[in-house]
Design an enzyme around this catalytic site. Structure first.
Site, PDB file in Angstrom:
ATOM      1  N   ASP A  63      -7.331  27.875 -35.725  1.00 35.98           N
ATOM      2  CA  ASP A  63      -6.094  27.619 -36.459  1.00 35.98           C
ATOM      3  C   ASP A  63      -4.993  27.393 -35.412  1.00 35.98           C
ATOM      4  OD1 ASP A  63      -4.214  27.561 -38.629  1.00 35.98           O
ATOM      5  OD2 ASP A  63      -3.650  29.598 -38.072  1.00 35.98           O
ATOM      6  N   ASP A 274      -5.607  33.776 -38.182  1.00 35.28           N
ATOM      7  CA  ASP A 274      -4.781  34.980 -38.282  1.00 35.28           C
ATOM      8  C   ASP A 274      -4.103  35.173 -39.632  1.00 35.28           C
ATOM      9  OD1 ASP A 274      -2.968  32.778 -37.885  1.00 35.28           O
ATOM     10  OD2 ASP A 274      -1.419  34.269 -37.465  1.00 35.28           O
ATOM     11  N   ASP A 278      -6.219  31.321 -43.665  1.00 28.41           N
ATOM     12  CA  ASP A 278      -7.450  31.165 -42.890  1.00 28.41           C
ATOM     13  C   ASP A 278      -8.627  31.959 -43.472  1.00 28.41           C
ATOM     14  OD1 ASP A 278      -6.010  29.628 -41.016  1.00 28.41           O
ATOM     15  OD2 ASP A 278      -5.322  31.450 -40.017  1.00 28.41           O
TER      16      ASP A 278
END
Length: 404
Positions: A63, A274, A278
């Site tokens: 990410d 995080d 996600d």
């Protein structure tokens, strides 16, 4: 002794030597030691399954916000595109973003409140009343919406504006393009179907990110960025850290689908993230890794938690997994070696020629020695030292080194 007693002793020796205790200890002892060692290094591994899968990883999906970047965005520019005053613009945006948990929303709230206080202090007024947004709704990957008083307010990216048929004019397009080329994220604010203003947010890349990507490449692992941010900003960040493949403007389900596409191609995939967005991808990946400073939802969904929030621990997790699997195979060699050599001797293969046999007490000692050797072999994992990725800031060059 008579023939029956002699045969019985051979039978007992074979039974004792053939006991598969060492084989049963080979895997769990290594996994137990490795998970403990990982925790001491800041890598929390939730069970042996994740540890065993990590050594097969061939692709890692990252990410962007909070993972490759520091995760503490700062507003660097605010621009108005209508006759709305800066005071009203701040009030409306604060009300709309107040319930959002996104890092960009928090950054703007902090900036807008300071700007609002500055305006009030200049006017020597303390009349700060911000109406709470009603019908607040989060649009994953695009922004938020809600009613502030009798006004319909949208705060988000260009895709959110297109969804609600809000026109984004050439002037606004130019503002967005200018800042995206500098790896900044632009957020638009619409009031009653018209763009009132925008703000640009920057989030610096983690200092170790580039070296980690380089090191993973040397390990034969490809890196991919999947983010909900726009293509221009994502591409600029990816270029800075050395990631070649970028997938941008993805919602949470889209991130999970991209991981499944990689798995269909036969790749073992790890996901590093995080945020709440996600979580579906962390669950879909073969190995999910959550940043320790991330949300509770992401940490719960992940198989491995990087407690120190340092990307170097991604390398540590995979390298430790590889070392553990190698140790498990070595344990099997020790365990099988004792059985392969001990069983024929215990059965009396040498007795007709040399008179040498393996008494039951000695067979028991060999069985204990095989288990002891496997346990000691697993305990050697305690001497593991992480592979360091560092940057020589004095000379301005990046270096990678691996401990022996």
């Amino acid at each position: 002794m008579d023939k029956f007693e002699l045969a019985l002793q051979f039978g007992i020796s074979v039974l004792v030597v053939a006991c598969p205790c060492a084989l049963g200890l080979a895997t769990p002892t290594a996994v137990m030691v490795a998970t403990g060692k990982g925790a001491s290094l800041g890598v929390l591994i939730k069970g042996g399954n994740a540890l065993e899968k990590a050594h097969k990883v061939k692709a890692i999906v990252f990410d962007k916000t909070g993972t490759l970047t520091v995760g503490k965005p700062e507003v660097v520019n605010v621009m108005l595109f209508s006759s709305v005053s800066m005071e009203d613009f701040c009030d409306v945006a604060i009300a709309a973003e107040a319930n959002s948990q996104h890092p960009i929303a928090k950054a703007f709230l902090e900036h807008a409140r300071k700007l609002r206080q500055k305006i009030e202090s200049n006017r020597q007024s303390n009349n700060q009343h911000v109406t709470e947004a009603k019908d607040f709704e989060v649009h994953p990957g695009t922004g938020v919406s809600g009613k502030v008083g009798d006004k319909m307010v949208l705060v988000g990216n260009k895709r959110l504006m297109q969804t609600y048929n809000v026109t984004v004019g050439p002037e606004i397009e130019g503002y967005i393009s200018e800042h995206e080329q500098q790896a900044r994220t632009c957020v638009l604010v619409s009031i009653d179907g018209k763009i009132a203003g925008a703000f640009a947010v920057t989030d610096p890349v983690k200092p170790e990110a580039k070296n980690v990507i380089l090191y993973l490449h040397s390990m034969g692992i490809s890196s991919i960025m999947v983010t909900g941010d726009n293509w221009a900003t994502a591409t600029a960040i990816a270029k800075e850290v050395g990631i070649e493949k970028v997938i941008a403007e993805m919602d949470p389900i889209g991130k999970a689908d991209r991981i499944k596409d990689l798995q269909i191609r036969g790749l073992t995939v790890a996901m590093v993230g995080d945020g709440i967005n996600d979580s579906p991808a962390l669950v879909a990946a073969d190995v999910g890794m959550a940043i320790g400073a991330g949300t509770d939802v992401a940490i719960e969904a992940a198989d491995i938690v990087l407690i120190k929030s340092n990307l170097e621990d991604v390398v540590t997790a995979i390298d430790l997994s590889r070392k553990t699997i190698s140790r498990i195979w070595l344990n099997y060699v020790w365990a099988l070696g004792y059985n392969i050599l001990g069983v024929p001797v215990a059965a009396g293969i040498l007795y007709p020629f040399t008179g040498v046999r393996l008494p039951p007490w000695l067979a028991g000692a060999c069985m204990a020695a095989s288990s002891l050797s496997v346990v000691c072999s697993s305990l050697l994992l305690q001497s593991y030292r992480k592979s360091w990725v560092f940057q020589d800031t004095k000379r301005g060059h990046s270096h990678c080194s691996k401990s022996t």
